[in-house]
Design an enzyme around this catalytic site. Structure first.
Site, PDB file in Angstrom:
ATOM      1  N   CYS A   1       0.795  -1.226   0.000  1.00  0.00           N
ATOM      2  CA  CYS A   1       0.000   0.000   0.000  1.00  0.00           C
ATOM      3  C   CYS A   1       0.831   1.282   0.000  1.00  0.00           C
ATOM      4  O   CYS A   1       2.008   1.286   0.349  1.00  0.00           O
ATOM      5  CB  CYS A   1      -0.855   0.074   1.266  1.00  0.00           C
ATOM      6  SG  CYS A   1      -1.858  -1.343   1.573  1.00  0.00           S
TER       7      CYS A   1
ATOM      8  N   GLY B   1       0.740   0.514  -5.310  1.00  0.00           N
ATOM      9  CA  GLY B   1      -0.466  -0.317  -5.316  1.00  0.00           C
ATOM     10  C   GLY B   1      -1.378   0.064  -6.454  1.00  0.00           C
ATOM     11  O   GLY B   1      -1.814   1.206  -6.535  1.00  0.00           O
TER      12      GLY B   1
ATOM     13  N   ASN C   1      -0.750   0.640   5.926  1.00  0.00           N
ATOM     14  CA  ASN C   1       0.279  -0.009   5.113  1.00  0.00           C
ATOM     15  C   ASN C   1       1.060  -0.941   6.010  1.00  0.00           C
ATOM     16  O   ASN C   1       1.659  -0.490   6.992  1.00  0.00           O
ATOM     17  CB  ASN C   1       1.211   1.050   4.507  1.00  0.00           C
ATOM     18  CG  ASN C   1       2.385   0.460   3.732  1.00  0.00           C
ATOM     19  OD1 ASN C   1       3.396   1.119   3.564  1.00  0.00           O
ATOM     20  ND2 ASN C   1       2.281  -0.773   3.286  1.00  0.00           N
ATOM     21  N   GLY C   2       1.026  -2.232   5.706  1.00  0.00           N
ATOM     22  CA  GLY C   2       1.789  -3.154   6.534  1.00  0.00           C
ATOM     23  C   GLY C   2       1.103  -4.484   6.707  1.00  0.00           C
ATOM     24  O   GLY C   2       0.174  -4.824   5.971  1.00  0.00           O
TER      25      GLY C   2
ATOM     26  N   CYS D   1      12.213  -1.887   5.861  1.00  0.00           N
ATOM     27  CA  CYS D   1      12.333  -2.949   4.866  1.00  0.00           C
ATOM     28  C   CYS D   1      13.314  -2.493   3.791  1.00  0.00           C
ATOM     29  O   CYS D   1      13.117  -1.470   3.138  1.00  0.00           O
ATOM     30  CB  CYS D   1      10.969  -3.216   4.243  1.00  0.00           C
ATOM     31  SG  CYS D   1      11.059  -4.237   2.760  1.00  0.00           S
TER      32      CYS D   1
ATOM     33  N   TYR E   1      13.654  -1.713  -4.561  1.00  0.00           N
ATOM     34  CA  TYR E   1      12.629  -1.829  -5.590  1.00  0.00           C
ATOM     35  C   TYR E   1      11.372  -0.982  -5.379  1.00  0.00           C
ATOM     36  O   TYR E   1      10.875  -0.372  -6.301  1.00  0.00           O
ATOM     37  CB  TYR E   1      12.224  -3.304  -5.734  1.00  0.00           C
ATOM     38  CG  TYR E   1      11.037  -3.548  -6.599  1.00  0.00           C
ATOM     39  CD1 TYR E   1      11.118  -3.370  -7.990  1.00  0.00           C
ATOM     40  CD2 TYR E   1       9.824  -3.937  -6.047  1.00  0.00           C
ATOM     41  CE1 TYR E   1       9.998  -3.596  -8.790  1.00  0.00           C
ATOM     42  CE2 TYR E   1       8.713  -4.153  -6.850  1.00  0.00           C
ATOM     43  CZ  TYR E   1       8.806  -3.983  -8.218  1.00  0.00           C
ATOM     44  OH  TYR E   1       7.721  -4.203  -9.006  1.00  0.00           O
TER      45      TYR E   1
ATOM     46  N   CYS F   1      14.206 -11.490   4.453  1.00  0.00           N
ATOM     47  CA  CYS F   1      13.933 -12.343   3.286  1.00  0.00           C
ATOM     48  C   CYS F   1      15.221 -12.878   2.676  1.00  0.00           C
ATOM     49  O   CYS F   1      15.216 -13.894   1.991  1.00  0.00           O
ATOM     50  CB  CYS F   1      13.099 -11.595   2.246  1.00  0.00           C
ATOM     51  SG  CYS F   1      13.778  -9.985   1.788  1.00  0.00           S
TER      52      CYS F   1
END
Lengths: 481, 481, 481, 481
Positions: free
Chosen positions: C9, C38, C113-114, C251, C257, C451
């Site tokens: 989002c 989004g 957002n999250g 993040c 990106y 990740c």
């Protein structure tokens, strides 16, 4: 439930003495009042001091026009509108009207209701001179004819007049040039066209039916006469009746089915005519019954006339769902049976254990009436007597009414008795041709009733069925070149 | 021409023994048949082995649903549909139904017709326990109530039953869980609800009106009784009548105006009821006239009854333009006068020089009838006698019928004589309350006719007008926090 | 060409000191600037003196908003906007945001957002207390939590604060009540959120990324700190930092990106960060080549950094068709091959007979990169060396980034050598984790890079994969009741 | 940010040896690849054994075409497609192409890119012969010419050939008859047109640019030569080069701006040409700087060439918002300032405290560049040096490129120094005409560069400015008749 008889068009034109939004909005409202004459496509052309704006597309008036494009059409002193029924596919917006072209003398906008019987010959002649055509409608041929005549003559009205002399068949036309609004009707008067006037602001209005006049707050003045050519320029009206030689032979189906009940055509109320047809049908009647019902909506008024004359009580036999339109999704085959009753539903309490007379305006293939009789019997009707407020369809129409091919017309292929059995009725009667003529007394022979009688008030094309004519036009697609 | 009385909703539910497109399509067709009960928004929820798909939005059935989203709803064994009338703005799609929520025991889908009179208290109680609300409809309160009861009880049907005992006011509900379809009606029976069955495939159908049953090829079985709770699970029907203690007090306006003429409610044909109202009205009549006409479409059937009883001929006095819908562009003020006649047009030949009796179902503010009388006189009617097939509106409705505020109701503010003068009629009569009750004999006292009589068959909220209640809900938006 | 990694989002909120169209239009513009975060659905809620108007739907900002609904949102002093990416189907407009609910103290609007990692437990707790849920998003759970806390506490900001302490996982929230605008960020700072100010009119703006501030002509002030709660009321800003205990662990994929190159997050230019990643990747490089190209659009900036560091010329290797969007019709199978080259086309003259280094931000399943390598070789590239500006994806994300299931992640299933062969490259290199950390020196260990590394800066849910969690929510649909 | 230079059209045609959905879908994909050449309207005509279906409308390919109308176009062996840029209003769908007409020998479909300089004379001549015109495009004139010639000649290709000899100006044409596909290019070769072939199925493809060939999986074969007429019939290709007498004088702006970088025109890669223009521009350069940036998207490639040659690092200076399209709502005046930065945003970290060289393809009125320089300085650029990869616009274009009127061209009204001051740059340089010619060596004099040099490779119309010509056409609307 889809009718196989369909009028081609409704047309409207307005000339005002001011530049305002009145011309465009009046036309917009008028198209709502003429929508019953054509639901396939519609359009409006507006004229602001010689500059033409146009919006037309496939769809109902409510689908094609919105606040944005009405505003884009803008202020104008003249406007022309058109609603069209057509049998061609959904991609064929090319045939939507009004037709707007430019020729050597300026812009020309044409709204056309009717069918030109010498269209193929004229088209060929123009093509042999290098003409190109966008669509398949007669209107382009009329435009070429007017443009060609305008080259030789001094005014657009003279060019139109000369063109009228060349055109054969049925046509009511409203034509707009940079500065003039012109209305003209074919010499036989197949298609209706009337003139009205707004008494407050002096605007002049032309419309297929008088029911559209109030859209411009205009009052009915009179019908345009067959062969009459009316030109409005600089606020002055000029009525040229020099071509008015024949009596009017209006298509009788205007009274039977096409026109709106509140319209007045040739001084006859359409509503009154339908009541009369119903009464005459009742005079022909030989059976006793408990209730008279009409098939919505085309048979309702005649049914009321039948009830009055027969003294059998008139009742509502059906509810027709008015929310179902083009966007209705037909289901896959196995569910299709459901949808018939969604579209037309019997009021059981009205018909149960009753002997019912059901009135409709016509039978084309017979399949619709067969289904109606079945529904009534399933709802408990003891007897179902079918009465039709017009004679049997037995002949083609060359003048703009879309009648099914003769091989499909049940009256061409079955006897009265066979039809009665096919539709499952206890009895069946059609109004006689003599009685149809009585709508107007004593000159009723003046109506065109060729589809019933096989006798037409104007020359018909030879050796060319309507379908073959279309094939001829289409076959060119396949020509080698 | 916009009516100020509007029913809130139509509901439909279907339980089948197969997973196919039959459930969704039947619901889609049924919403077409119930569209007259609500044109603001609509929706369908489909249940495929416990997985719910839903599509709902503001707009008519024909606008909200298309091939694509019907396919997305897909194959299902159960479905619920809803059409809604609402007074809120165009952005309020949040209130569209069916309501689809998830609670601790799974999904719950609710379709609701009616008005909960203790909604404000219930809402406050839930809010005090931390509840959050998305919209302003009663349905969310019902959902919370069922969810709360489900926590304490062993099945969804017990939870619904317990909820029914808490809810006050009017409601017909169709509820779908992962595996069950449930229908229930309030204890007073204000809102109609019937059950039907497709004899070929055994599908069970619930609908606000019997006219929607044929959408699923189902036949009418019976009305759901006031207080009855019917649960269908694993193809088995369980009818719990333990709450059925009261006689049915259906809203009498279902017969007068709301329901479709081909529906049968409590064994009375709506069409027959309207004919009867017209006949009773004629019995009250004291004037002679040449024609009886009805105001389309709400007054047409009663007018026919009036004509039968009075032996004065029934005629069509008006043509109502059925092409005008939501997308009609209202022009700027100076052209607005035009559009009235576009929407409703008088058939002049019917009323000219005639003494006319015009029948309608009700008068709310009087402005519409005033315009109609004016149009008739302009068209040449010598006398216009107004006859209303219901008594005067004098009281609010607490049970789901959207009646105008009392300050706007003409019958609250003027005497019969004053109203007659205001609307410009030569005479005016309303059906008496006694006569309205005669729709059903001799138990007619069982109808709810509170809006006429001021006496209601169930507890009414105290000190809270409908408007004030809404204000109360809305005022929270302004609360300090 | 569809990326399998997607941010959930973008959020935006504005508080102004006037009631005008500035708040709504600024939000509308801002959503255009956040659209890259989004593309599934979007919405705007406007607040005019406590009355909330909202418009949200599935679609791009350009598809959902038009002049009409922007006008309906109207004049306001506050507004909140949201763009959302979601994996659910097209009928799921129920999850579009902002979420607008009413609780006991008034209206509440939430943009989120999250990803809440204890959502399932919280949801179950609320459900056990009778809560009902409309959708499957975390936002409803947040709304229930705030409503529950508001019952016990004296202000909305205290209720939000208490809720933040209960919520686990990642969230940046903008919340609007009748009179207040509140922004808050989770204690770990996973998701970006910044504050800006319009110096001319004093409006305060919150946005996911600084690139959206200019939509309101606001200038960047600073990032909201992890755990910080900012309340604006009566034009006064209150920054509560009492929960700010942890360092920020944004993040890292925001830099790699997600974010727009012109955004500045935690004082680092996203563009500069990507250039740096490219440079670091070049430092790892072991091959010689003739050209460096990037995969549009995600790999273009890193490719430029690579070129600068390696001194190998940067070239455009591809043209990406920017006209292809959601309405692109994918053909039947046999023509599908054509469409790949329509979407992404190689500039042959750039790669023909060249040794090419192609840079992208990540490899998920490997199939896209395989196709790219094939296209380059078909266009004549002699060698294709693939360089990825991030490490291998090997672990799930619990905090809101939609990473593919581990069984699909190529780096979980193949060795570096196997991947190289699978994609058909001459060589392959990923940026090392150590180098990714160098975006920010020396505190780079503060990024969340779970990740890649399998080590997260906050508690992760036990025994629950993201997919299983979703299944758990969905499975309720099938529950018996 | 709106460019004032716009190419008129992109065209595409395909001839296959089968009747399948391949022809229509290939054309649909190709229009996506040619969309950069025209965003106003688009259309596809399909030919199934001589029967033509067509769909065209105002809007992008993604807006005009959907699954339904692609299916209606259906299976075909030939198809033609067109994208168009036009300056006329939104109601002007009449000018959308392909043009589909019927003449005496059958159907004719024309897709046209270019500008006929003797259109007015030809139109008048046809009008004097009775021709009618629907729109204002040259294509109708071409159709009349072909139809007229077809009357005298034995085949459509001879008619086209004869027409080419009459037509003056610029045109690339793709023409479809019932059985043939024909491509032809004007004798000067102003507009590009190439031929490709699908090696698997033998389909022949014509396209404005080679980038569209892969839409049909075709490979580039060669450019159609100026004056060459290619006819395909019964699978056989006939190339008639008898009119090929002149060298090609392609519009140089194809390389500078119009064409897509991955296209190859006259054996020159458009991408390579732009790199070269940038390099040549750098050779002219006299200032030192820290960064080279391009204006998206038109200046990006030349900027890269500039960077390579100058050894000053290339950077991305801007983010252009690709989500903003036609449906973007421009706010009322006072908020307009906001939207500029929404459309184009500076990456501050790239330009802050830097001496920046900004490259664009052209300057028309200067207002856009003025805003860009201002944005860069506000973002902290110390110096802004503007470099344009083409010479000054000083002359009109008669051959299809929509250049602003001379009174608006800044280079016609200001000296280089004055322009530099007007746009606020520290320095300004344009590429010299000599350098532009170097795209192609040594025959570069063959390009048409009349807009820069005032020397054109073909006859130009006398005493008629483009605007005056249009006025002449329009003025007819006002003619008296």
């Amino acid at each position: 439930m889809i009718k196989s008889i369909n009028e081609e068009c409704g047309i409207f034109g307005i000339y005002t003495n001011e530049i305002s939004d009145y011309a465009v909005y009046s036309t917009y409202f008028a198209l709502y009042s003429l929508q019953h004459r054509g639901q396939e496509s519609c359009g409006i052309a507006a004229n602001d001091r010689g500059v033409i704006s146009i919006k037309k597309d496939v769809g109902l008036v409510s689908q094609v026009f919105n606040l944005e494009n009405l505003n884009e059409l803008g202020k104008a002193s003249m406007a022309i509108g058109h609603v069209r029924y057509s049998t061609t596919g959904s991609l064929s917006q090319v045939n939507a009207q009004p037709l707007h072209i430019k020729h050597i003398k300026g812009p020309l906008v044409i709204a056309h209701n009717g069918n030109i019987t010498n269209a193929a010959e004229l088209r060929q002649k123009f093509e042999e001179n290098g003409a190109i055509f966008y669509g398949t409608s007669d209107s382009e041929i009329i435009a070429y004819l007017i443009a060609a005549n305008r080259l030789k003559l001094n005014s657009i009205e003279e060019a139109v007049k000369q063109s009228v002399k060349t055109l054969k068949g049925a046509f009511s036309l409203i034509i707009m040039s940079a500065q003039k609004l012109i209305a003209v009707r074919d010499l036989t008067g197949f298609k209706p066209l009337c003139i009205g006037r707004n008494e407050e602001n002096g605007a002049i209005v032309f419309a297929s039916e008088s029911c559209a006049l109030s859209a411009a707050q205009a009052k009915f003045v009179r019908d345009v006469q067959p062969g009459e050519l009316i030109t409005i320029e600089n606020g002055e009206i000029n009525c040229d009746k020099s071509m008015c030689s024949q009596k009017c032979h209006l298509c009788v189906f205007e009274y039977i089915y096409f026109a709106r009940p509140d319209s007045i055509i040739e001084n006859i109320s359409v509503y009154d005519a339908r009541i009369k047809l119903g009464k005459l049908l009742a005079q022909q009647n030989s059976v006793d019954a408990d209730a008279v019902i009409g098939v919505p909506f085309s048979g309702l008024v005649a049914a009321k006339g039948f009830a009055i004359e027969s003294k059998i009580p008139y009742c509502d036999g059906f509810v027709k769902n008015s929310y179902i339109g083009r966007s209705f999704i037909e289901p896959t085959k196995n569910l299709r049976e459901n949808t018939i009753k969604i579209k037309l539903s019997v009021i059981e309490s009205v018909v149960k254990n009753k002997r019912v007379i059901v009135v409709d305006d016509s039978i084309v293939r017979g399949t619709t009436m067969k289904r109606i009789v079945k529904m009534l019997k399933e709802a408990g009707a003891k007897e179902v007597h079918v009465r039709i407020s017009s004679p049997e369809f037995k002949h083609p129409c060359y003048f703009g009414t879309d009648i099914d091919s003769q091989e499909n017309l049940i009256a061409c292929n079955m006897s009265r008795q066979e039809i009665t059995e096919f539709i499952g009725a206890n009895s069946l009667d059609y109004l006689t041709i003599e009685n149809v003529k009585k709508i107007k007394l004593p000159e009723s022979e003046n109506f065109c009733n060729g589809c019933f009688s096989g006798v037409w008030p104007a020359e018909t094309p030879k050796n060319i069925s309507k379908n073959k004519f279309e094939q001829k036009l289409n076959i060119k697609n396949l020509k080698t070149n």
